[in-house]
Write an enzyme that holds these catalytic residues in place. Sequence first.
Site, PDB file in Angstrom:
ATOM      1  N   ASP A   1       0.806  -1.231   0.000  1.00 46.32           N
ATOM      2  CA  ASP A   1       0.000   0.000   0.000  1.00 46.32           C
ATOM      3  C   ASP A   1       0.835   1.275   0.000  1.00 46.32           C
ATOM      4  O   ASP A   1       0.414   2.305   0.541  1.00 46.32           O
ATOM      5  CB  ASP A   1      -0.973   0.013   1.199  1.00 46.32           C
ATOM      6  CG  ASP A   1      -1.850  -1.218   1.220  1.00 46.32           C
ATOM      7  OD1 ASP A   1      -2.198  -1.713   0.135  1.00 46.32           O
ATOM      8  OD2 ASP A   1      -2.182  -1.692   2.323  1.00 46.32           O
TER       9      ASP A   1
ATOM     10  N   GLY B   1       1.487   3.042  -2.547  1.00 42.36           N
ATOM     11  CA  GLY B   1       1.032   3.960  -3.613  1.00 42.36           C
ATOM     12  C   GLY B   1       1.496   3.489  -4.990  1.00 42.36           C
ATOM     13  O   GLY B   1       1.625   4.278  -5.918  1.00 42.36           O
ATOM     14  N   LYS B   2       1.714   2.172  -5.114  1.00 44.44           N
ATOM     15  CA  LYS B   2       2.248   1.613  -6.372  1.00 44.44           C
ATOM     16  C   LYS B   2       1.332   1.902  -7.560  1.00 44.44           C
ATOM     17  O   LYS B   2       1.790   2.294  -8.628  1.00 44.44           O
ATOM     18  CB  LYS B   2       2.439   0.090  -6.236  1.00 44.44           C
ATOM     19  CG  LYS B   2       3.433  -0.294  -5.145  1.00 44.44           C
ATOM     20  CD  LYS B   2       3.496  -1.792  -4.950  1.00 44.44           C
ATOM     21  CE  LYS B   2       2.273  -2.405  -4.310  1.00 44.44           C
ATOM     22  NZ  LYS B   2       2.005  -2.018  -2.921  1.00 44.44           N
TER      23      LYS B   2
ATOM     24  N   GLY C   1      -4.596  -4.267  -3.834  1.00 43.32           N
ATOM     25  CA  GLY C   1      -5.587  -3.221  -4.099  1.00 43.32           C
ATOM     26  C   GLY C   1      -4.807  -1.983  -4.468  1.00 43.32           C
ATOM     27  O   GLY C   1      -4.168  -1.379  -3.615  1.00 43.32           O
ATOM     28  N   HIS C   2      -4.800  -1.640  -5.755  1.00 42.35           N
ATOM     29  CA  HIS C   2      -3.990  -0.519  -6.238  1.00 42.35           C
ATOM     30  C   HIS C   2      -4.918   0.625  -6.662  1.00 42.35           C
ATOM     31  O   HIS C   2      -5.717   0.474  -7.579  1.00 42.35           O
ATOM     32  CB  HIS C   2      -3.103  -0.972  -7.410  1.00 42.35           C
ATOM     33  CG  HIS C   2      -2.060  -1.966  -6.991  1.00 42.35           C
ATOM     34  ND1 HIS C   2      -1.122  -2.489  -7.844  1.00 42.35           N
ATOM     35  CD2 HIS C   2      -1.793  -2.522  -5.772  1.00 42.35           C
ATOM     36  CE1 HIS C   2      -0.339  -3.335  -7.184  1.00 42.35           C
ATOM     37  NE2 HIS C   2      -0.728  -3.369  -5.929  1.00 42.35           N
TER      38      HIS C   2
ATOM     39  N   GLN D   1       1.922  -6.085  -3.209  1.00 47.49           N
ATOM     40  CA  GLN D   1       2.371  -6.227  -1.815  1.00 47.49           C
ATOM     41  C   GLN D   1       3.655  -5.405  -1.615  1.00 47.49           C
ATOM     42  O   GLN D   1       3.837  -4.411  -2.296  1.00 47.49           O
ATOM     43  CB  GLN D   1       2.580  -7.698  -1.414  1.00 47.49           C
ATOM     44  CG  GLN D   1       1.292  -8.497  -1.319  1.00 47.49           C
ATOM     45  CD  GLN D   1       0.708  -8.916  -2.667  1.00 47.49           C
ATOM     46  OE1 GLN D   1       1.381  -9.552  -3.450  1.00 47.49           O
ATOM     47  NE2 GLN D   1      -0.522  -8.559  -2.932  1.00 47.49           N
TER      48      GLN D   1
ATOM     49  N   ARG E   1      -5.490   0.190   8.618  1.00 52.39           N
ATOM     50  CA  ARG E   1      -4.073  -0.182   8.582  1.00 52.39           C
ATOM     51  C   ARG E   1      -3.393   0.304   9.853  1.00 52.39           C
ATOM     52  O   ARG E   1      -3.705   1.388  10.351  1.00 52.39           O
ATOM     53  CB  ARG E   1      -3.401   0.446   7.361  1.00 52.39           C
ATOM     54  CG  ARG E   1      -3.959  -0.053   6.049  1.00 52.39           C
ATOM     55  CD  ARG E   1      -3.328   0.696   4.859  1.00 52.39           C
ATOM     56  NE  ARG E   1      -3.897   0.271   3.598  1.00 52.39           N
ATOM     57  CZ  ARG E   1      -4.094   1.074   2.549  1.00 52.39           C
ATOM     58  NH1 ARG E   1      -3.766   2.354   2.623  1.00 52.39           N
ATOM     59  NH2 ARG E   1      -4.610   0.614   1.433  1.00 52.39           N
TER      60      ARG E   1
ATOM     61  N   ASP F   1       2.358  14.563   2.641  1.00 55.46           N
ATOM     62  CA  ASP F   1       1.279  15.531   2.921  1.00 55.46           C
ATOM     63  C   ASP F   1       0.430  15.133   4.127  1.00 55.46           C
ATOM     64  O   ASP F   1      -0.172  15.990   4.770  1.00 55.46           O
ATOM     65  CB  ASP F   1       0.383  15.689   1.681  1.00 55.46           C
ATOM     66  CG  ASP F   1      -0.138  14.350   1.175  1.00 55.46           C
ATOM     67  OD1 ASP F   1       0.681  13.559   0.685  1.00 55.46           O
ATOM     68  OD2 ASP F   1      -1.350  14.085   1.311  1.00 55.46           O
TER      69      ASP F   1
HETATM   70  P1  GDP Z   1      -0.825   0.355  -3.513  1.00 54.09           P
HETATM   71  O1  GDP Z   1      -1.400  -0.928  -3.039  1.00 54.09           O
HETATM   72  O2  GDP Z   1       0.643   0.435  -3.275  1.00 54.09           O
HETATM   73  O3  GDP Z   1      -1.189   0.688  -4.931  1.00 54.09           O
HETATM   74  O4  GDP Z   1      -1.472   1.490  -2.600  1.00 54.09           O
HETATM   75  P2  GDP Z   1      -3.025   1.611  -2.149  1.00 54.09           P
HETATM   76  O5  GDP Z   1      -3.807   2.105  -3.307  1.00 54.09           O
HETATM   77  O6  GDP Z   1      -3.483   0.381  -1.475  1.00 54.09           O
HETATM   78  O7  GDP Z   1      -2.909   2.693  -1.004  1.00 54.09           O
HETATM   79  C1  GDP Z   1      -2.364   3.959  -1.215  1.00 54.09           C
HETATM   80  C2  GDP Z   1      -3.416   5.008  -0.812  1.00 54.09           C
HETATM   81  O8  GDP Z   1      -2.808   6.280  -0.701  1.00 54.09           O
HETATM   82  C3  GDP Z   1      -4.499   5.181  -1.869  1.00 54.09           C
HETATM   83  O9  GDP Z   1      -5.683   5.520  -1.245  1.00 54.09           O
HETATM   84  C4  GDP Z   1      -3.982   6.347  -2.710  1.00 54.09           C
HETATM   85  O10 GDP Z   1      -5.024   7.061  -3.357  1.00 54.09           O
HETATM   86  C5  GDP Z   1      -3.332   7.191  -1.656  1.00 54.09           C
HETATM   87  N1  GDP Z   1      -2.165   7.982  -2.099  1.00 54.09           N
HETATM   88  C6  GDP Z   1      -1.193   7.652  -2.986  1.00 54.09           C
HETATM   89  N2  GDP Z   1      -0.237   8.615  -3.020  1.00 54.09           N
HETATM   90  C7  GDP Z   1      -0.628   9.567  -2.141  1.00 54.09           C
HETATM   91  C8  GDP Z   1      -0.035  10.799  -1.690  1.00 54.09           C
HETATM   92  O11 GDP Z   1       1.041  11.194  -2.119  1.00 54.09           O
HETATM   93  N3  GDP Z   1      -0.724  11.492  -0.742  1.00 54.09           N
HETATM   94  C9  GDP Z   1      -1.909  11.060  -0.225  1.00 54.09           C
HETATM   95  N4  GDP Z   1      -2.495  11.791   0.711  1.00 54.09           N
HETATM   96  N5  GDP Z   1      -2.485   9.904  -0.606  1.00 54.09           N
HETATM   97  C10 GDP Z   1      -1.844   9.179  -1.544  1.00 54.09           C
HETATM   98  P1  IMO Z   2      -0.952  -4.200  -2.259  1.00 46.94           P
HETATM   99  O1  IMO Z   2      -0.494  -4.716  -3.588  1.00 46.94           O
HETATM  100  C1  IMO Z   2      -1.008  -4.688   2.081  1.00 46.94           C
HETATM  101  C2  IMO Z   2      -1.086  -8.781   3.619  1.00 46.94           C
HETATM  102  C3  IMO Z   2      -2.348  -9.249   4.315  1.00 46.94           C
HETATM  103  C4  IMO Z   2      -1.784 -10.267   5.278  1.00 46.94           C
HETATM  104  C5  IMO Z   2      -0.654 -10.904   4.477  1.00 46.94           C
HETATM  105  C6  IMO Z   2      -1.031 -12.219   3.796  1.00 46.94           C
HETATM  106  O2  IMO Z   2      -2.256  -3.476  -2.308  1.00 46.94           O
HETATM  107  O3  IMO Z   2       0.137  -3.410  -1.606  1.00 46.94           O
HETATM  108  P2  IMO Z   2      -2.541 -12.857   1.726  1.00 46.94           P
HETATM  109  O4  IMO Z   2      -3.969 -12.520   1.412  1.00 46.94           O
HETATM  110  O5  IMO Z   2      -1.573 -12.387   0.678  1.00 46.94           O
HETATM  111  O6  IMO Z   2      -2.340 -14.294   2.073  1.00 46.94           O
HETATM  112  O7  IMO Z   2      -2.239 -12.043   3.068  1.00 46.94           O
HETATM  113  O8  IMO Z   2      -0.284  -9.945   3.501  1.00 46.94           O
HETATM  114  N1  IMO Z   2      -1.293  -8.255   2.255  1.00 46.94           N
HETATM  115  C7  IMO Z   2      -1.227  -6.953   1.941  1.00 46.94           C
HETATM  116  N2  IMO Z   2      -1.041  -5.879   2.717  1.00 46.94           N
HETATM  117  N3  IMO Z   2      -1.109  -4.543   0.746  1.00 46.94           N
HETATM  118  C8  IMO Z   2      -1.271  -5.622  -0.057  1.00 46.94           C
HETATM  119  O9  IMO Z   2      -1.251  -5.542  -1.404  1.00 46.94           O
HETATM  120  C9  IMO Z   2      -1.382  -6.898   0.541  1.00 46.94           C
HETATM  121  N4  IMO Z   2      -1.568  -8.152   0.059  1.00 46.94           N
HETATM  122  C10 IMO Z   2      -1.502  -8.971   1.119  1.00 46.94           C
HETATM  123  O10 IMO Z   2      -2.990  -8.189   4.970  1.00 46.94           O
HETATM  124  O11 IMO Z   2      -1.212  -9.605   6.384  1.00 46.94           O
HETATM  125 MG    MG Z   3      -2.949  -1.634  -1.778  1.00 47.90          MG
END
Ligand code: GDP
Ligand code: IMO
Ligand code: MG
Length: 431
Positions: free
Chosen positions: A14, A16-17, A41-42, A231, A312, A340
């Site tokens: 998570d 911000g990929k 979840g991206h 991840q 989280r 930010d």
């Molecule tokens: P990913 O799994 O690495 O793609 O990241 P997620 O989408 O799960 O979580 C990142 C969260 O942070 C999302 O809700 C994005 O919209 C948000 N986000 C990404 N970059 C920024 C940033 O620079 N500032 C803020 N405030 N939110 C951000």
């Molecule tokens: P993105 O790509 C954050 C965590 C789960 C759990 C552990 C194992 O959005 O960054 P699993 O379902 O893979 O067997 O769960 O890994 N986990 C993540 N945490 N971001 C993710 O993906 C994750 N994918 C799995 O919460 O602790």
């Molecule tokens: Mg994510």
Amino acid sequence: MSKVDVLLGLQWGDEGKGKIVDVLTPGYDVIARFQGGPNAGHTLEFNGIKHVLHIIPSGIFHEDKLNLIGNGVLIEPRIFKQEVEALQKRDVDATKNLYISKKAHLILPTHRLLDAANEQAKGNAKIGSTLKGIGPAYTDKIARSGLRVGDIMEFDFLEKYELLKVQHLQTAHTLKFDIAAFTIDGYTIDEYEKKWLESLETLKQFRLINSEYFINHCLDEGKKVLAEGAQGSMLDIDFGSYPFVTSSSTITAGVCTGLGVAPSRIGRVMGISKAYCTRVGAGPFPTELFDSTGTRLCEIGHEYGATTGRPRRCGWIDIPALRYACMLNGVTHLFVTKPDVMNDFDEVKMCMHYNINGEDTDEIPFEFNEVEIKPQLQSFPGWKQSLQGISEYSKLPKNLLNYLEAMEKATGVPVLAVSISPDRKDVLFKQ
Ligand code: GDP
Ligand code: IMO
Ligand code: MG
């Protein structure tokens, strides 16, 4: 001949990929996922819309670019179908520019059942899995009993499916799991199976290919390929906080096996870190904050899982973990996101070392889950201003620039860009 650039998370996911891949996509021809599955979840935000992708690569909104789901990825057909339909609602026809490896493995409904059964059996030691069936599906892959996307075209697919399903049900029974009470999206396993089987028709509408040839031909032709990690490095099956990890190789090495490219064909390795740290699910998190600062990070940062909605866990940035991730991945450039979120903080802290049993160390210990780790924190003055409207890296507040410089110094890796909002437009490149 070109190389594959890599973009992956350096923390516990998570980072911000999705957003950064979307921003980088115009500079590439192909965006490829190499591991993970619907546990990811991206989130992408642009023109006032917010969209979350799980299995489909984050380049999908650029219709002139190709997207690839590589052999290392797991596909759950019904979740995939829902993702395709959600994109259709945004006028994106994924069948046009998304290719899928025939060697990608399938997540069966009973893999999801087993995920729940395994977690229940672990009791207090549960991983906090996303319950998407990741662990059991990768287990079958390694045990050489899994089903692959290419298999859905074979005449005996249903026969193989039934055999595997029966094995899964037996295992769940042995684990004393209440199969009749188990539901997915409110459906019993039998009801869900029907929907899952119907969803195979959606998969069949896509170009199912031998993606290792495809990707290497692209590189031979000089096309630019970006591999999108899921991840984070601290969730890697080998190097993460085992057993509190996911079941795939989330690091650069995973790109080679998850796409079929040789190590010599890896180019830039771009690693992403938040300006602080989060983790969802169980497992060690040395810099976790249990006080009001942790709550503020969670609330201001909207730190709720994009896949499960779970809050989280939040804490200060962890330099020993970040340095470890940079080492494992061979990170050449850093992206820093979400500073930010700390705009109003009087001070911002960075864990420079760990203290274990009275001794300072920079290493992640083997006993990561058992030992008490005291983070050795360094305080930095906050920047105490909004970053909204800032369009150049050099115009960022001095205290934030100092903080970013400290990250560069601690990791030995230069910052390429910083993200200052969820929106696509707010990424400031250093040069
Ligand atoms: P990913 O799994 O690495 O793609 O990241 P997620 O989408 O799960 O979580 C990142 C969260 O942070 C999302 O809700 C994005 O919209 C948000 N986000 C990404 N970059 C920024 C940033 O620079 N500032 C803020 N405030 N939110 C951000
Ligand atoms: P993105 O790509 C954050 C965590 C789960 C759990 C552990 C194992 O959005 O960054 P699993 O379902 O893979 O067997 O769960 O890994 N986990 C993540 N945490 N971001 C993710 O993906 C994750 N994918 C799995 O919460 O602790
Ligand atoms: Mg994510």
